[in-house]
Enzyme design. Structure first.
Site, PDB file in Angstrom:
ATOM      1  CG  ASP A  34     -33.404  -0.282  18.227  1.00 54.52           C
ATOM      2  OD1 ASP A  34     -33.380   0.279  19.488  1.00 54.52           O
ATOM      3  OD2 ASP A  34     -34.121  -1.457  18.279  1.00 54.52           O
ATOM      4  NE  ARG A  38     -34.309  -2.452  23.012  1.00 56.85           N
ATOM      5  CZ  ARG A  38     -33.801  -1.091  23.032  1.00 56.85           C
ATOM      6  NH1 ARG A  38     -33.310  -0.855  24.265  1.00 56.85           N
ATOM      7  NH2 ARG A  38     -33.879  -0.129  22.095  1.00 56.85           N
ATOM      8  CG  ASN A  39     -31.727  -4.205  19.829  1.00 54.33           C
ATOM      9  OD1 ASN A  39     -32.638  -5.248  19.828  1.00 54.33           O
ATOM     10  ND2 ASN A  39     -32.239  -3.066  19.519  1.00 54.33           N
ATOM     11  CG  ASP A  52     -33.455  -5.479  16.532  1.00 53.63           C
ATOM     12  OD1 ASP A  52     -33.831  -5.394  15.284  1.00 53.63           O
ATOM     13  OD2 ASP A  52     -34.430  -5.540  17.230  1.00 53.63           O
TER      14      ASP A  52
END
Length: 155
Positions: A34, A38-39, A52
């Site tokens: 992932d 955003r992570n 994350d």
């Protein structure tokens, strides 16, 4: 200009930090699954750290096949993830290329005007993200290299 040079230098530094973090994960037999802007977290010194780890998996043979119907971030995913649910360090490299695109587009969402289904269909036809305005040609070539499709489902 000097401002553009400094900006490009900062953006490249961010990408290098993520690359180092991902190289470490791979060296310890983990697949992130992932990776996206955003992570990632950015410190006050502009050091970027991958975070994350909710989808991260430990693997012995650099491959993880998720169960059918599992959710995954389509716009950051390699074709072998989309079609066969097969994750590997290679699919993390694809996601890294998308993350680089996000960085050089100052946080824009990839394929922002397309649905997940449209992205899936487009990838089959060779659709790839366009060169960000802030990306030097060599950096964009690296993005394109990360999006080379592997033809075998055992990728």
């Amino acid at each position: 200009s000097i401002d553009l040079y400094q900006t490009q230098n900062a953006l490249l530094g961010m990408c290098l930090d993520v690359c180092e973090g991902m190289a470490y994960l791979e060296s310890t037999n983990f697949i992130h699954r992932d990776l996206a802007a955003r992570n990632c977290l950015v410190s006050e010194n502009q050091v970027v750290k991958v975070c994350d780890f909710g989808m991260t998996r430990f693997v012995l043979d650099d491959q993880y096949t998720s169960s059918l119907g599992s959710k995954f971030p389509v716009k950051w995913s390699a074709p072998e993830v989309i079609h066969y649910s097969k994750f590997s360090s290679k699919s993390d490299v694809w996601s890294f290329g998308v993350l680089m695109w996000e960085v050089y587009n100052e946080g824009r969402i990839p394929y922002e005007n397309r649905s997940n289904g449209e992205v899936v269909e487009g990838l089959k036809l060779g659709l790839r993200l366009l060169k960000p305005r802030l990306a030097p040609e060599l950096v964009f070539q690296l993005m394109e290299w990360s999006w080379k499709e592997v033809s075998s489902p055992t990728a």
